[in-house]
Design an enzyme around this catalytic site. Structure first.
Site, PDB file in Angstrom:
ATOM      1  N   CYS A  68     -57.206 -46.681 -26.899  1.00  0.00           N
ATOM      2  CA  CYS A  68     -57.825 -48.026 -26.603  1.00  0.00           C
ATOM      3  C   CYS A  68     -57.532 -48.605 -25.237  1.00  0.00           C
ATOM      4  O   CYS A  68     -56.338 -48.035 -24.744  1.00  0.00           O
ATOM      5  CB  CYS A  68     -57.010 -49.029 -27.536  1.00  0.00           C
ATOM      6  SG  CYS A  68     -57.616 -50.747 -27.326  1.00  0.00           S
ATOM      7  N   CYS A  72     -51.479 -53.718 -24.734  1.00  0.00           N
ATOM      8  CA  CYS A  72     -50.693 -54.520 -25.748  1.00  0.00           C
ATOM      9  C   CYS A  72     -49.485 -53.463 -25.888  1.00  0.00           C
ATOM     10  O   CYS A  72     -49.377 -52.488 -26.150  1.00  0.00           O
ATOM     11  CB  CYS A  72     -51.219 -54.513 -27.086  1.00  0.00           C
ATOM     12  SG  CYS A  72     -53.129 -55.125 -27.192  1.00  0.00           S
ATOM     13  N   CYS A  75     -48.196 -51.430 -28.613  1.00  0.00           N
ATOM     14  CA  CYS A  75     -49.304 -50.665 -29.570  1.00  0.00           C
ATOM     15  C   CYS A  75     -49.159 -49.321 -29.038  1.00  0.00           C
ATOM     16  O   CYS A  75     -49.664 -48.797 -27.957  1.00  0.00           O
ATOM     17  CB  CYS A  75     -50.502 -51.107 -29.356  1.00  0.00           C
ATOM     18  SG  CYS A  75     -51.610 -50.291 -30.403  1.00  0.00           S
ATOM     19  N   CYS A 112     -58.425 -53.051 -45.834  1.00  0.00           N
ATOM     20  CA  CYS A 112     -58.524 -53.387 -44.470  1.00  0.00           C
ATOM     21  C   CYS A 112     -58.616 -52.317 -43.545  1.00  0.00           C
ATOM     22  O   CYS A 112     -58.058 -51.325 -43.500  1.00  0.00           O
ATOM     23  CB  CYS A 112     -57.370 -54.472 -44.151  1.00  0.00           C
ATOM     24  SG  CYS A 112     -57.362 -54.925 -42.404  1.00  0.00           S
ATOM     25  N   CYS A 143     -61.665 -56.211 -45.620  1.00  0.00           N
ATOM     26  CA  CYS A 143     -60.960 -56.995 -44.390  1.00  0.00           C
ATOM     27  C   CYS A 143     -61.414 -55.932 -43.206  1.00  0.00           C
ATOM     28  O   CYS A 143     -61.270 -54.659 -43.612  1.00  0.00           O
ATOM     29  CB  CYS A 143     -59.550 -57.269 -44.585  1.00  0.00           C
ATOM     30  SG  CYS A 143     -58.767 -58.093 -42.961  1.00  0.00           S
ATOM     31  N   CYS A 203     -57.721 -64.024 -41.208  1.00  0.00           N
ATOM     32  CA  CYS A 203     -56.385 -63.283 -41.492  1.00  0.00           C
ATOM     33  C   CYS A 203     -55.872 -63.438 -39.842  1.00  0.00           C
ATOM     34  O   CYS A 203     -56.050 -62.767 -39.181  1.00  0.00           O
ATOM     35  CB  CYS A 203     -56.441 -62.076 -41.943  1.00  0.00           C
ATOM     36  SG  CYS A 203     -54.900 -61.259 -41.852  1.00  0.00           S
ATOM     37  N   ARG A 275     -48.264 -62.494 -45.435  1.00  0.00           N
ATOM     38  CA  ARG A 275     -47.935 -61.320 -45.582  1.00  0.00           C
ATOM     39  C   ARG A 275     -46.548 -60.438 -44.902  1.00  0.00           C
ATOM     40  O   ARG A 275     -46.724 -60.742 -43.500  1.00  0.00           O
ATOM     41  CB  ARG A 275     -49.245 -60.353 -45.141  1.00  0.00           C
ATOM     42  CG  ARG A 275     -48.949 -58.958 -45.559  1.00  0.00           C
ATOM     43  CD  ARG A 275     -50.467 -58.207 -45.603  1.00  0.00           C
ATOM     44  NE  ARG A 275     -51.487 -58.575 -46.219  1.00  0.00           N
ATOM     45  CZ  ARG A 275     -52.369 -59.188 -45.713  1.00  0.00           C
ATOM     46  NH1 ARG A 275     -52.659 -59.088 -44.133  1.00  0.00           N
ATOM     47  NH2 ARG A 275     -53.632 -59.825 -46.194  1.00  0.00           N
TER      48      ARG A 275
HETATM   49  N1  SAM Z   1     -57.734 -53.281 -31.862  1.00  0.00           N
HETATM   50  C1  SAM Z   1     -57.714 -54.539 -32.613  1.00  0.00           C
HETATM   51  C2  SAM Z   1     -57.014 -55.807 -32.117  1.00  0.00           C
HETATM   52  O1  SAM Z   1     -55.802 -55.482 -31.395  1.00  0.00           O
HETATM   53  O2  SAM Z   1     -57.351 -56.743 -32.210  1.00  0.00           O
HETATM   54  C3  SAM Z   1     -57.510 -54.136 -33.926  1.00  0.00           C
HETATM   55  C4  SAM Z   1     -56.302 -53.450 -34.600  1.00  0.00           C
HETATM   56  S1  SAM Z   1     -54.566 -53.900 -33.814  1.00  0.00           S
HETATM   57  C5  SAM Z   1     -53.576 -52.327 -34.229  1.00  0.00           C
HETATM   58  C6  SAM Z   1     -54.222 -54.982 -35.136  1.00  0.00           C
HETATM   59  C7  SAM Z   1     -52.746 -55.667 -34.783  1.00  0.00           C
HETATM   60  O3  SAM Z   1     -51.732 -54.724 -35.086  1.00  0.00           O
HETATM   61  C8  SAM Z   1     -52.483 -56.092 -33.463  1.00  0.00           C
HETATM   62  O4  SAM Z   1     -52.873 -57.358 -33.276  1.00  0.00           O
HETATM   63  C9  SAM Z   1     -51.012 -56.347 -33.696  1.00  0.00           C
HETATM   64  O5  SAM Z   1     -50.559 -57.536 -34.290  1.00  0.00           O
HETATM   65  C10 SAM Z   1     -50.477 -55.353 -34.744  1.00  0.00           C
HETATM   66  N2  SAM Z   1     -49.639 -54.171 -34.335  1.00  0.00           N
HETATM   67  C11 SAM Z   1     -49.852 -53.253 -33.509  1.00  0.00           C
HETATM   68  N3  SAM Z   1     -48.959 -52.319 -33.395  1.00  0.00           N
HETATM   69  C12 SAM Z   1     -48.014 -52.887 -33.663  1.00  0.00           C
HETATM   70  C13 SAM Z   1     -46.392 -52.483 -33.781  1.00  0.00           C
HETATM   71  N4  SAM Z   1     -46.063 -51.430 -33.190  1.00  0.00           N
HETATM   72  N5  SAM Z   1     -45.730 -53.047 -34.548  1.00  0.00           N
HETATM   73  C14 SAM Z   1     -46.156 -54.444 -35.410  1.00  0.00           C
HETATM   74  N6  SAM Z   1     -47.505 -54.810 -35.241  1.00  0.00           N
HETATM   75  C15 SAM Z   1     -48.260 -53.982 -34.383  1.00  0.00           C
HETATM   76  C1  DTB Z   2     -51.426 -56.724 -39.070  1.00  0.00           C
HETATM   77  O1  DTB Z   2     -51.151 -57.898 -38.785  1.00  0.00           O
HETATM   78  N1  DTB Z   2     -50.712 -55.535 -39.066  1.00  0.00           N
HETATM   79  C2  DTB Z   2     -51.579 -54.524 -39.470  1.00  0.00           C
HETATM   80  C3  DTB Z   2     -52.897 -54.985 -39.596  1.00  0.00           C
HETATM   81  N2  DTB Z   2     -52.838 -56.369 -39.012  1.00  0.00           N
HETATM   82  C4  DTB Z   2     -54.070 -54.236 -38.825  1.00  0.00           C
HETATM   83  C5  DTB Z   2     -51.180 -53.383 -38.413  1.00  0.00           C
HETATM   84  C6  DTB Z   2     -49.895 -53.024 -38.058  1.00  0.00           C
HETATM   85  C7  DTB Z   2     -49.534 -51.870 -37.095  1.00  0.00           C
HETATM   86  C8  DTB Z   2     -48.444 -51.268 -37.082  1.00  0.00           C
HETATM   87  C9  DTB Z   2     -48.334 -50.206 -35.958  1.00  0.00           C
HETATM   88  C10 DTB Z   2     -49.117 -48.935 -36.448  1.00  0.00           C
HETATM   89  O2  DTB Z   2     -49.157 -48.458 -37.450  1.00  0.00           O
HETATM   90  O3  DTB Z   2     -49.976 -48.688 -35.585  1.00  0.00           O
HETATM   91 FE1  SF4 Z   3     -55.860 -51.763 -28.497  1.00  0.00          FE
HETATM   92 FE2  SF4 Z   3     -53.690 -51.711 -29.881  1.00  0.00          FE
HETATM   93 FE3  SF4 Z   3     -54.146 -53.786 -28.341  1.00  0.00          FE
HETATM   94 FE4  SF4 Z   3     -55.545 -53.385 -30.762  1.00  0.00          FE
HETATM   95  S1  SF4 Z   3     -53.228 -53.605 -30.691  1.00  0.00           S
HETATM   96  S2  SF4 Z   3     -56.437 -54.030 -28.696  1.00  0.00           S
HETATM   97  S3  SF4 Z   3     -55.783 -51.171 -30.710  1.00  0.00           S
HETATM   98  S4  SF4 Z   3     -53.937 -51.789 -27.679  1.00  0.00           S
END
Ligand code: SAM
Ligand code: DTB
Ligand code: SF4
Length: 329
Positions: A68, A72, A75, A112, A143, A203, A275
């Site tokens: 990606c 973030c 992430c 989802c 979702c 959500c 959640r």
């Molecule tokens: N890429 C899209 C976005 O960011 O909108 C969708 C997938 S993204 C992984 C969805 C959500 O997962 C993020 O907005 C964040 O709130 C959560 N998330 C990602 N990495 C995480 C982590 N290490 N711990 C907790 N939540 C996480």
């Molecule tokens: C949300 O609020 N939490 C989920 C889902 N929406 C997509 C993602 C959590 C991701 C946690 C880190 C991972 O497994 O990569």
């Molecule tokens: Fe990309 Fe992760 Fe950010 Fe979603 S949360 S936009 S997958 S870097």
């Protein structure tokens, strides 16, 4: 009986109490309550709107992993950080159907699909629409979380039968700049507005434990609760600290702060599903039980979140059994 009483059902009355004018000082006051007073109020509120012994299960599938372009800081799927997540292409529809069938079989009511995108490209988007239609035909709620959406994309997702769109605010407007630089808070609010206008259920939640303070948690909840309509579903994620990401070495959040955040969210958004999302794998069962008492009534169910581990399904079912919690059907 007064005529005003005749006109309003108990359900209307409950919903008339939903507020979207929360002041920061009111939220700070909730966070400052003695713990027992706070969770008592949250639990009492919870019982007014929900069966306190029922939980809703959603299962996640990462349909497009890694690579990606966004930054973030939490992430593992950002290409900017060296984690061991490999980029994979968008999954085939068939594979998604098989996972969705298994999720339904295991007791999930919602499926989802998550994609590591800034926003969906047309070719991929068409394939996601097919996935949504296929999931819907299995009788599951669907979702998706695909990044930023235009109004047209939100409308097309709705037309394909999608039930919910997940797009998180992640943190307070003030703390946001410490976490993401490649898109603005305003961009997130715009996507949420497109999702709401399309008629999809929203959500939307955030992450706690990223080094933010209580005021930031209060402002995240304030932004969520003061949206024109409360999100139908509010995921509260505890940061999963992944090595190689900028937040990989962050101090763990104090467990009772998780409970307090859930409790305040429950009081502010009484009719939303709350959640207890990422981070459960690092929580004790006692902490999860307290979160359920404080108003959490949904979890991600299945051994994986997107790239990280979630509790084993049998362990979760055992815990719900011991707590006398039944699954929402
Ligand atoms: N890429 C899209 C976005 O960011 O909108 C969708 C997938 S993204 C992984 C969805 C959500 O997962 C993020 O907005 C964040 O709130 C959560 N998330 C990602 N990495 C995480 C982590 N290490 N711990 C907790 N939540 C996480
Ligand atoms: C949300 O609020 N939490 C989920 C889902 N929406 C997509 C993602 C959590 C991701 C946690 C880190 C991972 O497994 O990569
Ligand atoms: Fe990309 Fe992760 Fe950010 Fe979603 S949360 S936009 S997958 S870097």
């Amino acid at each position: 009986m007064l005529s005003s009483q005749l006109q309003h059902s108990p359900q209307d009355k409950k919903h008339a109490q939903l507020r979207n004018n929360w002041l920061e000082e009111e939220i700070t006051a909730l966070f400052g309550l003695p713990f027992n007073d706070l969770i008592h109020q949250a639990h009492t509120t919870h019982r007014r709107y929900f069966d306190a012994n029922e939980i809703q299960l959603s299962t996640l599938l990462n349909i497009k992993s890694g690579g990606c372009p966004e930054d973030c800081a939490y992430c593992p799927q950002s290409l900017r950080y060296s984690t061991d997540i490999e980029e994979s292409p968008l999954m085939e529809v068939e594979q998604v159907i098989n996972s969705a069938k298994a999720a339904r079989q295991n007791g999930a009511t919602r499926f989802c699909m998550g994609a590591a995108w800034r926003s969906p490209k047309e070719k991929d988007f068409k394939k996601v629409l097919e996935m949504v239609e296929a999931v819907k035909s299995l009788g599951l709620e669907s979702c998706a979380t695909l990044g930023m959406l235009t109004q047209e994309q939100a409308d097309r997702l709705k037309a394909s039968g999608l039930d919910y769109y997940n797009h998180n605010l992640d943190t307070s407007p003030e703390y946001y700049k410490h976490i993401i630089s490649t898109r603005e808070y305003e961009d997130r609010l715009n996507t949420l507005s497109h999702v709401r206008k399309s008629g999809l259920n929203v959500c939307c939640g955030g992450i706690i434990g990223m080094g933010e303070n209580v005021a930031d948690r209060a402002k995240l909840l304030q932004t969520l609760a003061n949206l024109e309509k409360h999100p139908e579903s509010v995921p509260i994620n505890m940061l999963v600290r992944v090595e190689g990401t900028p937040l990989g070495q962050t101090d763990a959040i104090a467990p009772l702060e998780v409970v307090k955040t859930i409790a305040v969210a429950r009081i502010m958004m009484p009719s939303s599903y709350l959640r207890l999302s990422a981070g459960r794998n690092e929580m004790t069962e006692e902490l999860q039980a307290l979160c359920f008492y404080a108003g959490a009534n949904s979890v991600f169910f299945g051994e994986r979140l997107l790239t990280t581990d979630n509790p084993q399904q049998e362990k979760d079912l055992e815990l719900f059994g011991r707590l006398g919690i039944k699954l929402k059907t």
